[in-house]
Scaffold this active site. Structure first.
Site, PDB file in Angstrom:
ATOM      1  CE1 TYR A   1      -1.442  -2.458   9.320  1.00 16.84           C
ATOM      2  CE2 TYR A   1      -3.188  -3.753  10.330  1.00 16.84           C
ATOM      3  CZ  TYR A   1      -2.781  -2.792   9.425  1.00 16.84           C
ATOM      4  OH  TYR A   1      -3.704  -2.171   8.624  1.00 16.84           O
ATOM      5  CD  GLU A  56      -3.027  -0.736   2.339  1.00  8.94           C
ATOM      6  OE1 GLU A  56      -3.306   0.414   2.720  1.00  8.94           O
ATOM      7  OE2 GLU A  56      -3.459  -1.760   2.900  1.00  8.94           O
ATOM      8  CG  HIS A  80      -3.496  -8.387  12.985  1.00 12.57           C
ATOM      9  ND1 HIS A  80      -2.971  -8.829  11.801  1.00 12.57           N
ATOM     10  CD2 HIS A  80      -4.600  -7.667  12.671  1.00 12.57           C
ATOM     11  CE1 HIS A  80      -3.724  -8.384  10.805  1.00 12.57           C
ATOM     12  NE2 HIS A  80      -4.717  -7.690  11.304  1.00 12.57           N
ATOM     13  CG  ASP A  86      -6.397  -3.866   7.922  1.00 12.88           C
ATOM     14  OD1 ASP A  86      -6.363  -3.915   6.667  1.00 12.88           O
ATOM     15  OD2 ASP A  86      -6.134  -2.831   8.557  1.00 12.88           O
ATOM     16  CG  ASP A 146      -1.626  -1.920   5.622  1.00 19.87           C
ATOM     17  OD1 ASP A 146      -0.465  -2.167   5.269  1.00 19.87           O
ATOM     18  OD2 ASP A 146      -2.006  -0.790   5.957  1.00 19.87           O
ATOM     19  NE  ARG A 181      -5.527   1.549  10.606  1.00 22.68           N
ATOM     20  CZ  ARG A 181      -4.486   2.038   9.958  1.00 22.68           C
ATOM     21  NH1 ARG A 181      -3.539   1.202   9.539  1.00 22.68           N
ATOM     22  NH2 ARG A 181      -4.367   3.336   9.724  1.00 22.68           N
TER      23      ARG A 181
END
Length: 699
Positions: free
Chosen positions: A311, A18, A357, A93, A91, A313
């Site tokens: 990460y 990204e 995660h 998620d 990413d 989030r």
């Protein structure tokens, strides 16, 4: 032995991420066999000019290329043509999964031909990236559909309801599925604070002399014997003091014990935002921006670009075995084995959405804050230090305190003293917060059961109960998470949006609703009670989780939601036909053209404007009279706003008269003391704390 075809495939692999900041580091990790390119976030979205959802054909979204992304996609297409294998490494998620899916469509990649696969890594490190490349997979359509469902739901709410706000309040406003609930939560807290009626109470401490000690022992009034008693008035206090006159103070019980304070869990997105707000005074948006920088990579001199944290989030407090082993080695080497945690410190996640995660932690524990400080900005350093210390603390032993509880009897009355001292600091060696007080009221060693103490003096004080505090960003994030509203990725943008729209304002750390926010919330509560219902929104989040887990079809959620929304919008349009917030004509005459000025809503609330705009652009402040005379000078009390938009009540004759109040003054004076009365819910309360008069408000 690799074939020529295998070798060629490796040399023609393309990996798409990204963010451009990741490209250099990942390219270095993978070597010459790979090209690495960036999509710069989303490449397709719903159009801005229309709803972009085909209601008549199974609620199918109509995605278009985002403006400005044409050149990015053209370059990616050029690189895709040269590649024999494409890895989508957006990413890890739902949002990242959806971006990979959109890239497949925009770049005309077909998973079925085996050319494209998905890879995810939780940290930008060589080991993590190389390991991820060993385990490519197909795009997870459950995660994609969960993101699509959220996007479509949010678009429906915004597209259907916002125009009603434009016509009835002010153009440019917006309603949102999550932001409207967040606004309501803040509005409800403000109403709770405004209607709160303080209750008087008193505290009584006694200063007692201890043989051989210079400092007196301070004991707090408990009650009569084992019965705890609150002192609610000065009369009660005086009666107790009178009863204690000449009393003998004797230690009736000394109880020693041990208390442990467990190490904190490593950070999740929510707890990082809360702690950064409390400890560093960071806004949630700032915390996420800086954490993103730490995750994507920092140039560390000869080491090159290194992702410093995992990460950002995540809902999970899980930590990988490798990270645990590294932390344990560091703690043993630098503090000793006794500082190691006895068992794993992890909380079972109540939701499954991000549990793939880990918690937010440093990628390498050897990258201590001191070691990397010179490569970081001040804010990057402060946030990284917070994350590093929190993670190390989570792997350390509990702190241990020796506690002492003393009961002191004087006739039928009892006073108590509690004390604690640290016998083992454990995790406090690296991480403390405001609640961690290492030493509290260390007692003299001569205190034991039967000890007689000498009376020296009383200390008494009047207090009043306090309302719930105004929300801060930290406490709002805490409550949004506790209520199941939104997800880690939505907290910061939700708060930023309602602040940018001037629905709320922030003074110091506290959040306050503005006049504009009150108008929007009032309309939403009256016209769309389901949209701003906390339980409804929480249940919707649970359905989105169900989609992500493959248990619920996303179109089913949409088709059950939209008809009710559409019905509510049509009903609201009819109900609000007669309601008009703006263009209310006043008696105020325009100084420039003589027209009667009208009331309009600006970013911070109401103001007077000439209806002859754009020929006449005259505006004036609007001071709404509340029908109450100023208690200082007798002129009108009007509704005012601070520079940031917080509402208060002040004298219209300011600056000649300085009367102001956050509470709404009432017309009548207090019959008991003659002081100012304030309207609180259905009661009138005297503003004089020594009076405390209250009466029912029949309005």
């Amino acid at each position: 032995m690799a074939t020529k075809k295998d070798t060629k495939a490796k040399k023609n692999a393309l990996l798409i991420v990204e963010s451009p900041t990741k490209v250099k580091a990942i390219k270095k990790f993978l070597g010459s066999g790979y090209e690495v390119a960036a999509s710069n976030g989303h490449v397709r979205d719903l159009p801005r000019s229309t709803m972009g959802i085909d209601i008549e054909h199974d609620y199918e979204p109509k995605y278009i290329t985002i403006r400005g992304k044409g050149d990015v996609l053209a370059e990616l297409r050029r690189q895709v043509k040269k590649a024999d294998k494409v890895y989508l490494a957006t990413d890890p998620d739902r949002e990242g999964e959806a971006i990979s899916w959109h890239l497949c469509s925009a770049l005309k990649l077909d998973e079925a031909d085996g050319k494209v696969q998905r890879v995810t890594f939780n940290e930008i490190t060589k080991n993590a990236v190389k390991e991820a490349m060993k385990h490519p997979r197909d795009i997870d359509m459950n995660l994609v559909d969960a993101q699509q469902a959220r996007r479509v739901l949010d678009r429906m709410v915004g597209y259907e309801i916002s125009p009603i706000l434009w016509s009835k309040v002010k153009r440019g406003l917006s309603a949102g599925r999550v932001q409207s609930v967040a606004l309501r939560i803040i509005a409800d807290r403000e109403e709770e604070i405004d209607s709160f009626i303080p209750t008087e109470y008193w505290t009584l401490d006694v200063n007692l002399g201890v043989t051989g000690e210079k400092k007196p022992l301070v004991a707090h009034y408990y009650g009569e014997g084992n019965d705890k008693k609150d002192i609610s008035s000065k009369e009660e206090l005086d009666a107790i003091c009178k009863d204690l006159k000449g009393a003998k103070y004797t230690v009736s019980d000394v109880k020693k014990g041990e208390r442990t304070k467990k190490a904190p869990l490593p950070f999740t997105t929510s707890t990082l935002q809360q702690e950064a707000s409390k400890s560093l005074n960071f806004a949630t948006q700032k915390t996420m921006r800086i954490a993103q920088q730490l995750y994507e990579g920092i140039e560390l001199g000869k080491e090159g670009t290194v992702g410093l944290i995992t990460y950002l989030r995540t809902d999970s407090t899980r930590v990988s075995d490798e990270a645990v082993a590294a932390a344990n080695d560091y703690i043993t080497s630098n503090f000793g084995e006794k500082y190691l945690a006895e068992g794993a410190t992890a909380k079972k996640s109540e939701t499954k959405i991000q549990d793939a995660h880990e918690a937010i932690r440093p990628t390498y524990v050897d990258h201590t804050p001191v070691k990397v400080k010179d490569y970081l900005t001040r804010d990057q350093f402060r946030l990284y230090q917070l994350i590093w210390r929190r993670f190390m603390a989570s792997r350390m032993a509990a702190a241990k305190y020796e506690t002492t509880a003393v009961k002191i009897d004087a006739g039928k009355h009892r006073f108590t003293v509690s004390a604690s001292k640290t016998v083992f600091d454990g995790f406090l060696n690296v991480y403390t917060d405001d609640e961690d007080q290492i030493e509290k009221n260390v007692l003299a060693k001569s205190i034991e059961t039967g000890t007689t103490l000498k009376f020296e003096s009383f200390d008494s004080a009047q207090h009043f109960t306090q309302p719930a505090p105004h929300y801060t960003e930290a406490s709002l994030v805490h409550d949004l998470e506790a209520l199941g509203i939104g997800r880690p990725s939505t907290y910061a943008p939700t708060i930023s949006i309602i602040m940018a729209r001037h629905y709320i304002t922030k003074e110091n750390k506290s959040l306050y609703i503005t006049e504009l926010g009150q108008a929007v919330n009032k309309m939403m509560v009256e016209a769309f009670p389901q949209i701003v219902d906390v339980n409804f929104t929480s249940n919707m989040e649970a359905l989105l989780d169900g989609i992500a887990e493959g248990d619920v079809k996303w179109k089913t959620v949409i088709e059950n939601f939209y008809p009710d929304l559409d019905k509510a919008v049509k009903a609201a349009e009819e109900q609000l036909e007669a309601v008009q917030f703006e263009d209310e004509v006043t008696d105020e005459i325009c100084d420039n053209c003589g027209r009667n000025m009208v009331i309009k809503y600006g970013p911070f609330g109401k103001f007077l404007a000439c209806p002859g705009f754009p020929e006449c652009k005259n505006t004036k402040p609007y001071f709404q009279k509340i029908g109450v005379e100023c208690p200082k000078c007798g002129k009108d009390i009007v509704l005012k706003r601070t520079k940031k938009g917080r509402i208060f009540y002040g004298c219209i004759d300011n600056p000649n008269c300085d009367f102001m109040s956050w509470q709404k003054p009432a017309k009548e004076k207090c019959p008991k003391c003659g002081g100012v009365m304030y309207a609180k819910s259905n009661k009138l309360v005297c503003g004089n704390s020594e009076c405390g008069y209250i009466k029912e408000n029949n309005k």
